[in-house]
Write an enzyme that holds these catalytic residues in place. Structure first.
Site, PDB file in Angstrom:
ATOM      1  N   ASN A   4      34.481  15.411  41.847  1.00  0.00           N
ATOM      2  CA  ASN A   4      33.985  14.767  42.827  1.00  0.00           C
ATOM      3  C   ASN A   4      34.351  15.087  44.198  1.00  0.00           C
ATOM      4  O   ASN A   4      35.317  14.720  44.550  1.00  0.00           O
ATOM      5  CB  ASN A   4      34.059  13.231  42.586  1.00  0.00           C
ATOM      6  N   TRP A   5      33.598  16.084  44.732  1.00  0.00           N
ATOM      7  CA  TRP A   5      33.730  16.589  46.116  1.00  0.00           C
ATOM      8  C   TRP A   5      33.463  15.463  47.150  1.00  0.00           C
ATOM      9  O   TRP A   5      33.838  15.986  48.188  1.00  0.00           O
ATOM     10  CB  TRP A   5      32.660  17.791  46.124  1.00  0.00           C
ATOM     11  N   LYS A   6      32.734  14.393  47.025  1.00  0.00           N
ATOM     12  CA  LYS A   6      32.708  13.565  47.790  1.00  0.00           C
ATOM     13  C   LYS A   6      31.814  14.167  49.138  1.00  0.00           C
ATOM     14  O   LYS A   6      30.948  15.127  48.810  1.00  0.00           O
ATOM     15  CB  LYS A   6      33.783  12.878  48.672  1.00  0.00           C
ATOM     16  N   HIS A  90      30.238   4.696  42.029  1.00  0.00           N
ATOM     17  CA  HIS A  90      31.721   5.185  42.426  1.00  0.00           C
ATOM     18  C   HIS A  90      32.254   3.895  43.407  1.00  0.00           C
ATOM     19  O   HIS A  90      31.365   3.264  43.888  1.00  0.00           O
ATOM     20  CB  HIS A  90      31.604   6.419  43.195  1.00  0.00           C
ATOM     21  N   GLU A  92      33.513   3.915  46.136  1.00  0.00           N
ATOM     22  CA  GLU A  92      33.144   4.081  47.686  1.00  0.00           C
ATOM     23  C   GLU A  92      31.769   3.902  47.829  1.00  0.00           C
ATOM     24  O   GLU A  92      31.382   3.158  48.752  1.00  0.00           O
ATOM     25  CB  GLU A  92      33.427   5.709  47.898  1.00  0.00           C
ATOM     26  N   GLU A 162      38.476   4.005  37.256  1.00  0.00           N
ATOM     27  CA  GLU A 162      38.935   4.358  38.718  1.00  0.00           C
ATOM     28  C   GLU A 162      39.750   3.351  39.413  1.00  0.00           C
ATOM     29  O   GLU A 162      38.864   2.601  40.232  1.00  0.00           O
ATOM     30  CB  GLU A 162      38.016   5.325  39.642  1.00  0.00           C
ATOM     31  N   GLY A 168      42.350   8.482  46.459  1.00  0.00           N
ATOM     32  CA  GLY A 168      42.733   9.197  47.733  1.00  0.00           C
ATOM     33  C   GLY A 168      44.060   8.577  48.258  1.00  0.00           C
ATOM     34  O   GLY A 168      44.312   9.004  49.471  1.00  0.00           O
ATOM     35  N   SER A 208      43.764   9.941  42.255  1.00  0.00           N
ATOM     36  CA  SER A 208      44.986  10.860  42.606  1.00  0.00           C
ATOM     37  C   SER A 208      45.225  11.694  41.415  1.00  0.00           C
ATOM     38  O   SER A 208      46.664  11.826  41.504  1.00  0.00           O
ATOM     39  CB  SER A 208      45.937   9.823  43.106  1.00  0.00           C
ATOM     40  N   GLY A 230      39.940  14.553  45.675  1.00  0.00           N
ATOM     41  CA  GLY A 230      40.610  15.790  46.483  1.00  0.00           C
ATOM     42  C   GLY A 230      41.063  16.783  45.842  1.00  0.00           C
ATOM     43  O   GLY A 230      40.732  18.068  46.322  1.00  0.00           O
TER      44      GLY A 230
HETATM   45  P1  PGA Z   1      40.860  11.097  44.398  1.00  0.00           P
HETATM   46  O1  PGA Z   1      39.496  10.705  44.178  1.00  0.00           O
HETATM   47  O2  PGA Z   1      41.381  12.143  43.232  1.00  0.00           O
HETATM   48  O3  PGA Z   1      40.805  11.851  45.471  1.00  0.00           O
HETATM   49  O4  PGA Z   1      41.935  10.170  44.381  1.00  0.00           O
HETATM   50  C1  PGA Z   1      38.958  10.293  42.763  1.00  0.00           C
HETATM   51  C2  PGA Z   1      37.674   9.695  43.084  1.00  0.00           C
HETATM   52  O5  PGA Z   1      37.244   9.023  44.006  1.00  0.00           O
HETATM   53  O6  PGA Z   1      36.699  10.114  42.061  1.00  0.00           O
END
Ligand code: PGA
Length: 244
Positions: A4-6, A90, A92, A162, A168, A208, A230
Site C-alpha cells: 500500500n503506497w499511500k 484502511h 487512515e 492492521e 507506520g 510495520s 512504508g
Molecule cells: P506500514 O503501513 O507498513 O507503513 O506500517 C501498513 C499499512 O498502512 O497498510
C-alpha cells in the site's frame, strides 16, 4: 503479499519502481503480489506490470457507478485501466476521511459487483487494545462491515488485520499478538460462514512489516500474507518481503 503506497510516488516514479521490481518477483509463485499506488499512477502501474506476476490495486473507491460525486472514483473506472484489487476501509480512511463499517460494506459490495477483489481492512486502536477491547472491536468491524456479504461474495474477499498502533510506527505486533487477532477473526468467519470459509479465507497482517520481521510473521500458520506500507516503496526491500 500486498503493498500500500499511500500518498507516495508520482507516475514516473511508479514506472521506475516496476522496472526494478517486476523482475525480482518473476518467479515468486508461492503467492499473489499486489501493489496499490495512488489513482494518477494506476494506469501506468497496470501497463508496467502487464504480463508480469504483479497485479494492481486501488487504495479506495466509491460505490456508485458514476454520478455527481466530485472527487470520487468508481469501480468501472478502475477496472477500465487494468486495476484488479481495491483496499477497503484502511484505518487512515476510517481515521481521516470518515469511513465507517457501513461505508466499508457498501464499498465492498460495489467492488465485488464491478469485478474487483476487495482487501477489507480491520484493526483496533491503541486505546481499544489497552482497555482490553481488541476482540470486541474486531468482531464489531467484521459483523457490521463484512458479515452482510453472501457466502459467494465472502469467498472473494481478503481480510487485512492492521492494528492501528502498529501502522507506520515501527512498532510491529508480535507474531503471537497478530496470530491471536487472526484467530479471533477466523472464529467469526466460522460462526458466520462455516468451516470451509474459515479454512479458505486469507487474512493478511499489516503494520510495520519489514524485510527483517516478515519471516517470523509468516511463520505463524494463521498469517496468510502481509499488507505493507512504508517498506513497499522500495523495490528491493519489497521484493525481499515477497520472497521471504
Ligand atoms: P506500514 O503501513 O507498513 O507503513 O506500517 C501498513 C499499512 O498502512 O497498510
Amino acid at each position: 503479499m500486498a503493498g500500500n503506497w499511500k500518498m507516495y510516488k508520482t507516475a514516473p516514479e511508479t514506472r521506475a519502481f516496476f522496472e526494478k521490481f517486476a523482475p525480482l518477483v518473476e518467479r515468486s509463485e508461492h503467492c499473489e503480489v499486489v501493489i496499490c499506488p495512488t489513482y494518477p499512477s494506476l494506469e501506468v502501474a497496470a501497463e508496467a506490470t502487464e504480463g508480469t506476476r504483479v497485479e494492481i490495486g486501488a487504495q479506495n473507491m466509491y460505490w456508485a457507478k458514476e454520478g455527481a460525486f466530485t472527487g470520487e472514483v468508481s469501480g468501472p473506472m478502475l477496472t477500465a485501466v487494468g486495476v484488479k484489487w481495491v483496499l477497503v476501509g484502511h484505518s487512515e480512511r476510517r481515521q481521516y476521511f470518515g469511513e465507517t463499517n457501513e461505508t466499508v460494506l457498501q464499498r465492498t459490495l460495489a467492488a465485488l459487483e464491478y469485478g474487483l477483489k476487495p482487501i477489507v481492512c480491520v484493526g483496533e486502536r491503541l486505546e481499544e487494545r489497552e482497555s482490553g477491547n481488541t476482540e470486541a472491536v474486531l468482531v464489531a468491524q467484521f459483523r457490521e462491515g463484512i458479515a452482510r456479504l453472501g457466502s459467494e461474495q465472502f469467498a472473494k474477499i481478503v481480510i487485512a488485520y492492521e492494528p492501528v498502533w502498529a501502522i507506520g510506527t515501527g512498532r510491529t505486533a508480535t507474531p503471537e499478538i497478530a496470530a491471536d487477532a487472526h484467530r479471533a477473526l477466523r472464529a467469526q468467519v466460522l460462526a458466520d460462514y462455516g468451516k470451509e470459509a474459515a479454512a479458505a479465507v486469507r487474512i493478511l497482517y499489516g503494520g510495520s512489516v519489514k524485510p527483517d520481521n516478515v519471516k517470523t510473521l509468516m511463520a505463524q500458520p494463521e498469517i496468510d500474507g502481509v499488507l505493507v506500507g512504508g517498506a513497499s516503496l522500495d523495490p528491493i526491500g519489497f521484493a525481499s518481503i515477497v520472497n521471504f
